[in-house]
Design an enzyme around this catalytic site. Structure first.
Site, PDB file in Angstrom:
ATOM      1  N   LYS A 286       0.855  -1.165  -0.005  1.00  0.00           N
ATOM      2  CA  LYS A 286       0.233  -0.022  -0.068  1.00  0.00           C
ATOM      3  C   LYS A 286       1.074   1.276  -0.086  1.00  0.00           C
ATOM      4  O   LYS A 286       0.580   2.281  -0.747  1.00  0.00           O
ATOM      5  CB  LYS A 286      -1.139  -0.154   1.258  1.00  0.00           C
ATOM      6  N   ASP A 440      31.561 -29.997 -33.723  1.00  0.00           N
ATOM      7  CA  ASP A 440      33.053 -29.793 -34.490  1.00  0.00           C
ATOM      8  C   ASP A 440      32.722 -29.559 -35.831  1.00  0.00           C
ATOM      9  O   ASP A 440      32.289 -30.469 -36.325  1.00  0.00           O
ATOM     10  CB  ASP A 440      33.630 -30.968 -33.943  1.00  0.00           C
ATOM     11  N   ASN A 445      33.996 -32.799 -42.299  1.00  0.00           N
ATOM     12  CA  ASN A 445      32.964 -33.104 -41.682  1.00  0.00           C
ATOM     13  C   ASN A 445      32.301 -32.343 -40.422  1.00  0.00           C
ATOM     14  O   ASN A 445      33.081 -31.570 -40.064  1.00  0.00           O
ATOM     15  CB  ASN A 445      33.251 -34.800 -40.984  1.00  0.00           C
ATOM     16  N   ASP A 544      38.991 -24.098 -32.945  1.00  0.00           N
ATOM     17  CA  ASP A 544      39.359 -25.577 -32.490  1.00  0.00           C
ATOM     18  C   ASP A 544      40.760 -25.873 -31.866  1.00  0.00           C
ATOM     19  O   ASP A 544      40.764 -26.815 -31.085  1.00  0.00           O
ATOM     20  CB  ASP A 544      39.129 -26.317 -33.855  1.00  0.00           C
ATOM     21  N   GLY A 572      46.445 -29.322 -40.551  1.00  0.00           N
ATOM     22  CA  GLY A 572      46.902 -28.083 -40.097  1.00  0.00           C
ATOM     23  C   GLY A 572      47.802 -28.080 -39.155  1.00  0.00           C
ATOM     24  O   GLY A 572      47.830 -29.315 -38.245  1.00  0.00           O
ATOM     25  N   GLU A 593      47.943 -18.766 -32.741  1.00  0.00           N
ATOM     26  CA  GLU A 593      48.242 -19.369 -34.062  1.00  0.00           C
ATOM     27  C   GLU A 593      49.513 -19.871 -34.271  1.00  0.00           C
ATOM     28  O   GLU A 593      50.305 -19.535 -34.897  1.00  0.00           O
ATOM     29  CB  GLU A 593      47.777 -17.944 -34.831  1.00  0.00           C
ATOM     30  N   CYS A 613      56.668 -20.867 -42.278  1.00  0.00           N
ATOM     31  CA  CYS A 613      55.667 -21.228 -41.127  1.00  0.00           C
ATOM     32  C   CYS A 613      55.816 -22.776 -40.727  1.00  0.00           C
ATOM     33  O   CYS A 613      55.997 -23.507 -41.571  1.00  0.00           O
ATOM     34  CB  CYS A 613      54.065 -20.920 -41.406  1.00  0.00           C
ATOM     35  N   GLU A 615      53.354 -24.518 -40.152  1.00  0.00           N
ATOM     36  CA  GLU A 615      52.625 -25.420 -40.885  1.00  0.00           C
ATOM     37  C   GLU A 615      53.096 -25.800 -42.246  1.00  0.00           C
ATOM     38  O   GLU A 615      52.604 -26.840 -42.843  1.00  0.00           O
ATOM     39  CB  GLU A 615      51.292 -24.645 -40.737  1.00  0.00           C
TER      40      GLU A 615
END
Length: 749
Positions: A286, A440, A445, A544, A572, A593, A613, A615
């Protein structure tokens, strides 16, 4: 609350359709069993929103249940909207209407109202003679219901026991729990609290909140703009208005009125269109209404003051609001399911579990503090939270009701200390495994898995990753939706979705900024919103490589290690860096990276456009390229080797050739191992981890060469750092799951 537009309510039709699908033999069994006479008692608009879905479910199953409805409390008061009418509009027969509220809105009036209800209830309960009485929550009216039923030897099912909110409601709620024979609670913490209160675990159902069954399916209605217009005016857009709902705190009325006044002042200054609901009937309401009228809120052009909004429409208004403010439980519970930002004022909800959408202002002692909270929260969006339910509460509760054995002794049995750990007993309606949905996104895939808290892959699904954005999003949603259905069958409670994807990711926004060349049409992609909107679950997105590091941190060699580096050696080269138990993301989300650390100024060309690199030397693609070159020059195969014409040459063929004595293959692999080792030495000299974990298909091959390069080329202080190959089968999926499992299980404020 739920509009009655057809001869049978849509919610009721849903539960009828559930019953039609039952097996004939089960129907025959049910016809032989006496129907359970269930009385549902509702006291106000808020508890009806929780009870109505159960009432529809009971009504839609006349073979097993007989429904009686009792209405009392503020439902029957004009000042609070005469909300009993919405129960009638939902086509429920109200067996009894009890006027039990003594006006005055102070502490004495609350006590007198409980006494009046206790005087009137015995005649009603004696006449209805229910097998089970369902009561909800923590209101003083519900305490009267539970007291009367317990004294009259009527079994009580209490909804939402075990929760904590920090006012007199706590005392009332726990008192009802002690009177109740059965409990349907919303959260795992509430379940634990009930067990700690010595309640019998076998009579506790972790169901979730029944109102979530409706709101998770209904809050995305197409007509939400019309609802906003009807309540707030023609020119108000979604996320550009505020919903305000503040109730008195009965244990601190004076301070709660002060907070209410400060909230109104802050809202006036903030100058946004605001839908404000009148407070409930508790002591102090109130005085709060007087404050509202003193400030002219009902006539103010920015405010629309209302006594009641039908629940279905209220869902839309909260879902699309720019912010919700006040101390209503709706703010810490239902609003989280939409990701609506909430400002929780004062102590009324102290102790409640909340999602990240709630900003607490416990000591709301200045207008400026509340105004600043509005500036921080207004217009934000948060991930959907399902702390309080997953949309399947009603089927669980109906199943629980059917399991009640009326021949069992009515006398309650308390389970006194010591209290065991909260491990659900092996009963299918309470045994559910907390799990995550992991996704994933690979170059080839698309994989989805249901993963348990312990890292067990309960079920996994694999499909070829589509080449276009539209097809990929469509397939992700389809696979996730199918996995959610299977999760229920597998007795898994999915807490959220974790996504692992290649490329640069902004995990704060759930956006893929730039993807790898292997995943086409996958830049500036908001993954969080479509998946969260479809599944009504919080969603996390991560690179990932970082997911592989998270997987090791929770399930692998990195468990309990404060500083470590994970290097993925697959198609990679990638990875993640954990420092002081946290992932390193960097200022533009391109930290770790690792594949693009340069180890030569004039090395082979890399996919990133640079040269030399890691990679370009050590990745699966680089080794495959060298293997194909040797094969084309007839320099790959040695004695003991053969290749089928239709099979492409792979990195594994190069490794096999080296093992069988091919000197050129061996030279290429030694160069690759050296390049990777030198790159890892650079990492050791930069971040100084205590452990290096090699993950991916080439991990076991590189483990020894990398350790050798470290011992030869690293500083003496770094030469002792261990290099180990990962034991995890699916690090990307496990890492995606870990984001969900770690975050959602610690969401207690």
């Amino acid at each position: 609350m739920y509009s009655h537009q057809t001869s049978r309510n849509p919610h009721e039709q849903y539960y009828l359709s559930m019953q039609r699908g039952r097996e004939p033999e089960k129907m025959e069994e049910c016809s032989r069993k006496r129907r359970l006479r269930v009385c549902v008692a509702t006291c106000n608009r808020a508890d009806y929103s929780k009870l109505a879905p159960i009432m529809f479910g009971i009504k839609a199953d006349p073979d097993n249940f007989e429904l009686e409805v009792v209405v009392l409390g503020s439902h029957l008061i004009d000042d609070y909207g005469n909300t009993f009418r919405m129960i009638e509009q939902d086509d429920f027969d109200i067996g009894s209407k009890l006027h039990t509220i003594v006006r005055g809105e102070d502490e004495a009036a609350m006590v007198e109202s409980v006494g009046l209800a206790l005087v009137k209830l015995p005649d009603v309960l004696q006449r209805l003679s229910p097998d089970v009485l369902i009561v909800h929550g923590d209101r003083f009216d519900a305490l009267a219901l539970a007291t009367a039923a317990a004294l009259m030897n009527i079994r009580i099912l209490h909804l939402e026991g075990g929760e904590v909110s920090g006012t007199i409601d706590d005392s009332i709620r726990h008192a009802i729990s002690k009177l109740a024979h059965y409990h349907a609670c919303c959260t795992r913490s509430a379940e634990r609290h009930l067990i700690a209160m010595c309640e019998d675990h076998s009579r506790i159902l972790l169901a979730g909140c029944p109102s979530y069954d409706k709101l998770l399916s209904a809050h995305r209605r197409d007509d939400y703009a019309d609802i906003i217009k009807a309540w707030l005016g023609d020119h108000v857009k979604e996320q550009n208005y505020i919903v305000a709902l503040q109730h008195p705190v009965t244990t601190d009325i004076k301070n709660s009125i002060k907070i209410y006044e400060l909230m109104l002042d802050a809202l006036i200054s903030f100058n946004k269109k605001t839908l404000i609901l009148f407070p409930n009937i508790d002591a102090g309401s109130k005085e709060m209404v007087r404050v509202m009228r003193k400030k002219g809120i009902e006539q103010h052009p920015n405010f629309r003051a209302v006594k009641h909004v039908p629940f279905e429409q209220f869902i839309q208004l909260v879902s699309h609001a720019g912010c919700m403010i006040g101390n209503s439980s709706c703010g810490v519970r239902e609003a989280g399911a939409f990701g609506t930002p909430v400002i929780n004022l004062g102590t009324r909800q102290t102790g409640r579990e909340t999602g990240e959408n709630v900003l607490h202002v416990r000591d709301a002692d200045t207008q400026n503090k509340i105004f600043h909270a509005l500036e921080l929260q207004f217009g934000k969006r948060y991930p959907c939270s399902k702390i309080y339910g997953d949309g399947n509460a009603v089927p669980r509760i109906l199943k629980f009701l059917q399991s009640i054995d009326l021949d069992e002794p009515l006398q309650k049995t308390f389970r006194f200390p010591p209290v065991k750990d909260c491990i659900s007993q092996d009963i299918d309606h309470i045994l559910e495994t907390q799990s995550a949905l992991a996704v994933d996104l690979g170059g080839t895939n698309l994989r989805v898995a249901i993963i348990s808290m312990k890292g067990k892959i309960v079920k996994k699904y694999t499909q070829a990753n589509p080449k276009t954005y539209e097809a990929r999003i469509e397939l992700i949603l389809k696979m996730c939706s199918e996995a959610m259905v299977d999760a229920v069958r597998c007795n898994c409670r999915v807490l959220g979705v974790g996504i692992s994807t290649g490329g640069r990711v902004n995990p704060q926004e759930g956006v893929v900024l730039h993807s790898t060349k292997l995943i086409q049409e996958w830049s500036s992609v908001d993954l969080r919103s479509p998946i969260s909107d479809t599944l009504h679950l919080p969603v996390w997105v991560e690179n990932d490589g970082n997911c592989a590091a998270l997987a090791e941190k929770k399930f692998g060699h990195g468990k309990g290690v404060e500083n470590f580096v994970t290097v993925i050696t697959g198609t990679g080269i990638g990875g993640g860096i954990v420092q002081h138990n946290e992932l390193i993301h960097g200022s533009t989300f391109c930290a770790a990276e690792l594949g693009h650390i340069m180890v030569s100024l004039e090395g082979p060309e890399c996919s990133c456009g640079s040269r030399g690199c890691i990679e370009s030397y050590a990745s699966g693609l680089a080794l495959q390229k060298e293997a194909k070159r040797l094969h084309d020059e007839d320099l790959l195969l040695v004695e003991g080797m053969s290749l089928k014409k239709e099979e492409p040459v792979s990195a594994i063929d190069l490794i096999n050739a080296a093992r069988l004595g091919n000197p050129k293959a061996d030279s290429i692999l030694r160069t690759a191992g050296t390049a990777l080792g030198v790159g890892i030495v650079n990492i050791l000299h930069t971040v100084n981890p205590s452990l290096v974990i090699l993950s991916g298909v080439l991990a076991s091959f590189y483990e020894s060469p990398v350790q050798q390069i470290i011992s030869q080329r690293a500083l003496s202080s770094a030469q002792g750092i261990r290099v180990v190959a990962s034991d995890l089968e699916d690090p990307a999926l496990l890492g995606a799951a870990s984001m969900v499992l770690d975050y959602t299980t610690r969401r207690i404020y």
